[in-house]
Design a protein around this motif. Structure first.
Motif, short mmCIF file in Angstrom:
data_model
loop_
_atom_site.label_atom_id
_atom_site.label_comp_id
_atom_site.label_asym_id
_atom_site.label_seq_id
_atom_site.Cartn_x
_atom_site.Cartn_y
_atom_site.Cartn_z
N MET A 149 39.78 38.22 29.99
CA MET A 149 39.37 37.08 30.53
C MET A 149 40.68 36.56 31.22
SD MET A 149 36.10 37.36 30.57
CE MET A 149 36.11 35.95 31.54
N ALA A 150 41.78 36.45 30.54
CA ALA A 150 43.01 36.05 31.36
C ALA A 150 43.36 36.89 32.35
CB ALA A 150 44.03 36.03 30.24
N ALA A 151 43.24 38.13 32.13
CA ALA A 151 43.52 39.24 33.35
C ALA A 151 42.54 39.05 34.28
CB ALA A 151 43.62 40.74 32.65
N GLY A 152 41.39 38.99 34.06
CA GLY A 152 40.19 38.71 35.00
C GLY A 152 40.62 37.43 36.08
N HIS A 153 40.98 36.29 35.39
CA HIS A 153 41.13 35.24 36.05
C HIS A 153 42.50 35.34 36.89
CE1 HIS A 153 38.20 33.32 33.69
NE2 HIS A 153 38.00 32.19 34.47
N VAL A 154 43.49 36.00 36.35
CA VAL A 154 44.62 36.35 37.28
C VAL A 154 44.17 37.16 38.58
CG1 VAL A 154 46.92 37.82 37.56
CG2 VAL A 154 46.32 36.07 35.45
N VAL A 155 43.25 38.21 38.34
CA VAL A 155 42.74 38.75 39.71
C VAL A 155 41.94 37.94 40.35
CG1 VAL A 155 41.09 40.59 40.10
CG2 VAL A 155 42.77 41.00 38.39
N TYR A 156 41.15 37.01 39.78
CA TYR A 156 40.26 36.20 40.63
C TYR A 156 41.30 35.32 41.42
CZ TYR A 156 37.73 32.04 42.01
OH TYR A 156 36.76 31.27 42.81
N GLY A 157 42.32 34.61 40.89
CA GLY A 157 43.23 33.97 41.60
C GLY A 157 44.14 34.50 42.74
N ALA A 188 36.39 37.38 45.15
CA ALA A 188 37.35 37.11 43.91
C ALA A 188 36.48 37.28 43.00
CB ALA A 188 37.91 35.95 44.45
N THR A 189 35.46 36.61 42.77
CA THR A 189 34.54 36.78 41.52
C THR A 189 33.95 38.05 41.40
OG1 THR A 189 33.70 34.53 41.86
CG2 THR A 189 32.44 35.90 40.41
N ALA A 190 33.83 38.79 42.41
CA ALA A 190 33.28 40.46 42.11
C ALA A 190 34.56 41.25 41.73
CB ALA A 190 33.01 40.88 43.82
N VAL A 211 37.10 43.52 36.56
CA VAL A 211 38.01 43.72 35.24
C VAL A 211 37.04 43.39 34.08
CG1 VAL A 211 40.02 42.55 34.18
CG2 VAL A 211 40.09 42.97 36.74
N MET A 212 36.36 42.44 33.95
CA MET A 212 35.55 42.26 32.82
C MET A 212 34.65 43.31 32.32
SD MET A 212 34.64 38.55 34.24
CE MET A 212 33.08 38.32 33.00
N VAL A 213 33.91 44.22 33.57
CA VAL A 213 33.09 45.11 32.88
C VAL A 213 34.07 46.21 32.51
CG1 VAL A 213 31.95 47.06 33.83
CG2 VAL A 213 31.19 44.66 34.67
N THR A 214 35.28 46.43 33.13
CA THR A 214 36.10 47.58 32.49
C THR A 214 36.71 47.07 31.08
OG1 THR A 214 36.75 48.06 34.88
CG2 THR A 214 38.33 48.50 32.86
N GLY A 215 36.78 46.02 30.75
CA GLY A 215 37.41 45.45 29.64
C GLY A 215 36.19 45.58 28.57
N GLU A 216 34.80 45.31 28.89
CA GLU A 216 33.71 45.64 28.03
C GLU A 216 33.67 47.19 27.63
OE1 GLU A 216 29.24 44.42 27.36
OE2 GLU A 216 29.98 44.51 29.37
N LYS A 217 33.69 47.87 28.72
CA LYS A 217 33.45 49.50 28.73
C LYS A 217 34.87 50.07 27.73
CE LYS A 217 30.77 50.39 32.50
NZ LYS A 217 30.29 51.54 33.50
N ALA A 218 35.81 49.39 27.83
CA ALA A 218 36.91 49.85 26.90
C ALA A 218 36.85 49.22 25.56
CB ALA A 218 38.47 49.29 27.69
N GLY A 219 35.91 48.48 25.36
CA GLY A 219 35.85 48.02 23.89
C GLY A 219 36.39 46.70 23.50
N LEU A 220 36.98 46.08 24.47
CA LEU A 220 37.95 44.92 24.20
C LEU A 220 37.10 43.68 24.19
CD1 LEU A 220 40.67 45.83 26.83
CD2 LEU A 220 40.83 45.83 24.28
N MET A 221 35.97 43.75 24.45
CA MET A 221 34.93 42.55 24.37
C MET A 221 33.41 43.08 24.38
SD MET A 221 35.32 40.49 28.04
CE MET A 221 34.44 40.98 29.42
N HIS A 222 32.57 42.16 23.89
CA HIS A 222 31.24 42.68 23.62
C HIS A 222 30.30 41.70 24.29
CE1 HIS A 222 32.76 45.46 20.48
NE2 HIS A 222 33.17 44.33 19.91
#
Length: 164
Positions: free
Chosen positions: A125-133, A15-17, A22-33
């Motif tokens: 991060m909220a979306a990533g945690h939903v995916v994790y859960g 689930a962490t993978a 999601v986290m890497v996609t968010g970073e590549k989309a410029g939503l987080m650094h």
């Protein structure tokens, strides 16, 4: 009990993978650094928490997988003798997010508290945690298909007299 721990740890790691995608996609989309696990490890290593440190990326990934596995093991115990339903898994993961990002992570000076964090990172991060859960609950159920499904989870099964 050991079976629940192991199944939970395996499910948590996988689930962490999924969450990391999601986290890497968010970073590549410029939503987080930068990745939060890397920032957290950077804050724990000696020296300035604002400067890059040798090995922080690898250590961050290992720490993230270990935290996900441990959280999955705890969820496996929490769902003992019943199926880890999807809403429970998502709620559990969101609770981890809030406790981490409103509690201990800012205390390490690794990340700002939720109310001062960048909205893009909060969303990712909220979306990533939903995916994790969701992934955690799904995989835990798949690894232990013999778990009883509570009657209240399926009114149709309860009306058909399927025991829980």
């Amino acid at each position: 009990m050991m079976r629940e721990l192991v199944n939970g740890a395996v499910s948590g790691t996988l689930a962490t993978a999924a969450m990391s995608t999601v986290m890497v996609t968010g970073e590549k989309a410029g939503l987080m650094h930068g990745q939060p696990p890397k920032h957290i490890v950077r804050g724990l290593l000696p020296g300035s928490e604002r400067r890059r440190k040798k090995g922080e990326g690898v250590l961050g990934a290992v720490a993230h997988l270990a935290f996900g596995a441990a959280s999955g093991a705890a969820f496996g115990l929490l769902c003992r003798r019943r199926r880890g339903r999807m809403p429970l898994g998502v709620g559990y993961a969101l609770l981890i997010w809030v406790v981490s990002y409103a509690g201990w992570a800012p205390r390490l000076s690794a990340l700002p508290p939720l109310e001062r964090d960048d909205p893009g990172r909060q969303g990712v991060m909220a979306a990533g945690h939903v995916v994790y859960g969701a992934t955690l609950a799904f995989l835990l159920n798949r690894l232990d298909p013999g778990r009883a499904i509570p009657a209240e989870a399926s009114p149709q099964m309860a009306s058909q007299g399927v025991a829980s």
